[in-house]
Scaffold this active site. Structure first.
Site, PDB file in Angstrom:
ATOM      1  N   ASP A  17      29.452  38.422  48.485  1.00 10.22           N
ATOM      2  CA  ASP A  17      29.931  39.311  48.059  1.00 10.22           C
ATOM      3  C   ASP A  17      29.222  40.305  49.441  1.00 10.22           C
ATOM      4  O   ASP A  17      28.038  40.715  48.290  1.00 10.22           O
ATOM      5  CB  ASP A  17      30.303  40.212  47.187  1.00 10.22           C
ATOM      6  CG  ASP A  17      30.982  41.731  47.320  1.00 10.22           C
ATOM      7  OD1 ASP A  17      30.864  42.371  48.477  1.00 10.22           O
ATOM      8  OD2 ASP A  17      31.288  41.958  45.861  1.00 10.22           O
ATOM      9  N   TYR A  55      29.505  44.038  41.052  1.00  8.85           N
ATOM     10  CA  TYR A  55      30.145  45.092  41.415  1.00  8.85           C
ATOM     11  C   TYR A  55      31.006  45.235  39.414  1.00  8.85           C
ATOM     12  O   TYR A  55      31.409  43.547  39.372  1.00  8.85           O
ATOM     13  CB  TYR A  55      31.352  45.558  42.348  1.00  8.85           C
ATOM     14  CG  TYR A  55      32.646  46.086  42.887  1.00  8.85           C
ATOM     15  CD1 TYR A  55      31.571  47.575  42.031  1.00  8.85           C
ATOM     16  CD2 TYR A  55      33.891  46.289  41.961  1.00  8.85           C
ATOM     17  CE1 TYR A  55      33.256  48.811  42.373  1.00  8.85           C
ATOM     18  CE2 TYR A  55      34.603  46.552  41.568  1.00  8.85           C
ATOM     19  CZ  TYR A  55      34.513  48.460  42.143  1.00  8.85           C
ATOM     20  OH  TYR A  55      35.040  48.867  41.795  1.00  8.85           O
ATOM     21  N   ARG A  58      54.939  38.884  54.618  1.00 10.57           N
ATOM     22  CA  ARG A  58      53.617  38.128  53.649  1.00 10.57           C
ATOM     23  C   ARG A  58      52.868  36.975  54.794  1.00 10.57           C
ATOM     24  O   ARG A  58      51.982  36.186  53.842  1.00 10.57           O
ATOM     25  CB  ARG A  58      54.133  37.459  52.601  1.00 10.57           C
ATOM     26  CG  ARG A  58      53.629  38.540  51.638  1.00 10.57           C
ATOM     27  CD  ARG A  58      53.903  38.138  49.697  1.00 10.57           C
ATOM     28  NE  ARG A  58      55.549  37.644  50.035  1.00 10.57           N
ATOM     29  CZ  ARG A  58      56.425  36.780  49.989  1.00 10.57           C
ATOM     30  NH1 ARG A  58      55.753  35.853  50.462  1.00 10.57           N
ATOM     31  NH2 ARG A  58      58.027  37.062  49.908  1.00 10.57           N
ATOM     32  N   LYS A  60      34.623  50.357  51.222  1.00 12.54           N
ATOM     33  CA  LYS A  60      33.599  51.445  52.216  1.00 12.54           C
ATOM     34  C   LYS A  60      33.427  51.144  53.212  1.00 12.54           C
ATOM     35  O   LYS A  60      33.514  51.901  54.109  1.00 12.54           O
ATOM     36  CB  LYS A  60      32.904  50.018  51.036  1.00 12.54           C
ATOM     37  CG  LYS A  60      33.220  49.442  49.471  1.00 12.54           C
ATOM     38  CD  LYS A  60      33.884  50.953  48.718  1.00 12.54           C
ATOM     39  CE  LYS A  60      34.285  50.231  48.016  1.00 12.54           C
ATOM     40  NZ  LYS A  60      33.565  49.418  46.851  1.00 12.54           N
TER      41      LYS A  60
HETATM   42  C1  LIG Z   1      34.209  48.486  45.511  1.00 16.34           C
HETATM   43  C2  LIG Z   1      34.090  47.054  45.376  1.00 16.34           C
HETATM   44  C3  LIG Z   1      34.591  46.022  45.236  1.00 16.34           C
HETATM   45  C4  LIG Z   1      35.852  45.838  45.445  1.00 16.34           C
HETATM   46  O1  LIG Z   1      36.553  46.945  46.018  1.00 16.34           O
HETATM   47  P1  LIG Z   1      37.931  47.153  45.944  1.00 16.34           P
HETATM   48  O2  LIG Z   1      38.000  47.284  47.432  1.00 16.34           O
HETATM   49  O3  LIG Z   1      37.504  48.683  45.170  1.00 16.34           O
HETATM   50  O4  LIG Z   1      39.436  46.638  45.387  1.00 16.34           O
HETATM   51  C5  LIG Z   1      34.185  44.431  45.488  1.00 16.34           C
HETATM   52  N1  LIG Z   1      32.724  44.447  45.575  1.00 16.34           N
HETATM   53  C6  LIG Z   1      31.810  45.323  45.690  1.00 16.34           C
HETATM   54  C7  LIG Z   1      30.239  44.983  46.085  1.00 16.34           C
HETATM   55  C8  LIG Z   1      32.377  46.932  45.711  1.00 16.34           C
HETATM   56  O5  LIG Z   1      31.454  47.709  46.717  1.00 16.34           O
END
Ligand SMILES: *Cc1c(COP(=O)(O)O)cnc(C)c1O
Length: 393
Positions: free
Chosen positions: A178, A113, A60, A203
């Site tokens: 983000d 999101y 951790r 992603k």
């Molecule tokens: C998928 C996504 C998230 C969340 O990410 P996870 O890895 O699924 O927890 C946050 N922001 C955006 C823009 C996303 O496409």
């Protein structure tokens, strides 16, 4: 060094000394301690949010394989540091918890999101949220505002938010961007004044639909509270995820650029199809094109489109596709399509969802590396069939 060189070499500087060509995958959960004093010093550092030094002590605190990915991501983002988490949501949660030390009020711009919206709107973290238009952020800031959060390009409308303008309006309050849809290949939010550049590594960074993760790039001073949150709440990136993400960085640019070219081609073809009412794609046909080039090097590889005929037609399209996979998530080598109102953004308040333009006819397409002509054959076939079915009904 330039970004493409960093993508290949960052986090690998010690390979010659180690006499390896691929990074060691360290799955240890604990580490032998040479002496008690040394272990105590490493733990003390970690509790303050610093990196533990020569002994990770426990999983951790730090993992050497994940740390390589963090170093490489920091280099790609032009940041001092990066901190990796088990998912994008764990990364966002860490930013919110770290910022809440400063104040429990958050200013957020929709759309986000779906689960990010839900995390803020549900009150799960006990934060007080003001939803703001991008131009009204300065007026929404209060003395107890701990964070401003935006997503650009936004999921799923692909609308862009001017990062430099938001940072100016925030006037010293930390700004989280983000940047999942842009990746560091197309956008570096810190250079524009953002405090945190956040990614769902699940992603494009992973890119192959087989790894979950999240990462935040920021200054070393801002990384420390994030590491403290990670240490105390346990949202760790698994070492194998760190390995796979680091492995994928050298090809990130060519994947994103190639998929982006396919997306641009499909945007044009969709625009000309009678079964499509609107195409949402950054910069497309003049849409917010001033931010393309200035803020973002290209539109990316995700687009959304509104089918004529609403939910019924959208469902028909999804059912008739053979090559393109109906599935949530995005940024994979293969093309994925999903229905935001029914899936990723279902958790968002109904009025807010509609106000953001997420209606029942909207489909989000994440373009992969297939030949765009094959993708178009699949899409056009499905759209034609859906149109015929809707007319017949
Ligand atoms: C998928 C996504 C998230 C969340 O990410 P996870 O890895 O699924 O927890 C946050 N922001 C955006 C823009 C996303 O496409």
């Amino acid at each position: 060094m330039r970004r493409s060189t960093l993508a290949v070499h960052a986090g690998r500087e010690d390979f010659r000394r180690l006499k390896v060509h691929a990074p060691p995958l360290d799955l240890s959960t604990t580490y032998p301690l040479e002496d008690l004093a040394g272990g105590t010093a490493c733990l003390d550092a970690a509790v303050e949010g610093r990196r533990p030094g020569d002994n990770p002590v426990y999983c951790r605190l730090e993992n050497p394989t994940v740390a390589r990915f963090e170093e490489a991501m920091a280099a790609m983002e032009g940041a001092e540091s990066a901190v990796a988490f088990s998912s994008g949501m764990a990364a966002l949660t860490a930013c919110l918890l770290a910022a809440s030390q400063r104040g429990r009020h958050v200013v957020a711009v929709r759309p986000l999101y779906g689960t990010s919206d839900h995390l803020l709107a549900s009150g799960l973290l006990g934060l007080d949220v003001t939803w703001s238009e991008p131009a009204a952020i300065a007026g929404a800031i209060r003395p107890d505002t701990g964070l401003v959060i935006i997503e650009t390009p936004a999921n799923p409308t692909l609308s862009l938010v001017d990062i430099a303008d938001v940072a100016r309006q925030a006037a010293g309050v930390p700004v989280a961007v983000d940047s999942t849809f842009a990746t560091p290949v197309l956008q570096q939010p810190l250079a524009l004044g953002a405090t945190y550049s956040l990614h769902s590594a699940t992603k494009f960074l992973g890119g192959h639909g087989d790894v979950a993760g999240g990462v935040v790039a920021c200054s070393e001073a801002d990384a420390r509270p994030l590491r403290q949150v990670r240490l105390a709440t346990g949202g760790l990136m698994h070492p194998l995820a760190g390995y796979l993400l680091h492995r994928g960085l050298p090809t990130l640019a060519i994947r994103v650029e190639r998929a982006q070219a396919g997306a641009a081609r499909l945007a044009e073809l969709l625009f000309d199809h009678p079964g499509v009412n609107e195409v949402l794609f950054p910069g497309f046909r003049g849409r917010q094109s001033d931010l393309l080039g200035r803020q973002m090097a290209g539109p990316g590889a995700v687009l959304s489109f509104r089918v004529a005929g609403g939910r019924g037609a959208a469902e028909e399209v999804l059912e008739r596709l053979r090559l393109i996979t109906p599935a949530v998530s995005l940024g994979s080598v293969d093309t994925l399509i999903q229905h935001p109102a029914g899936l990723t953004h279902r958790v968002v308040d109904d009025d807010a969802r509609l106000a953001s333009g997420i209606d029942e006819g909207l489909l989000r397409l994440s373009v992969g590396l297939e030949d765009p002509r094959d993708l178009w054959d699949d899409l056009a076939g499905a759209l034609d069939a859906a149109g015929a079915a809707t007319r017949a009904a």
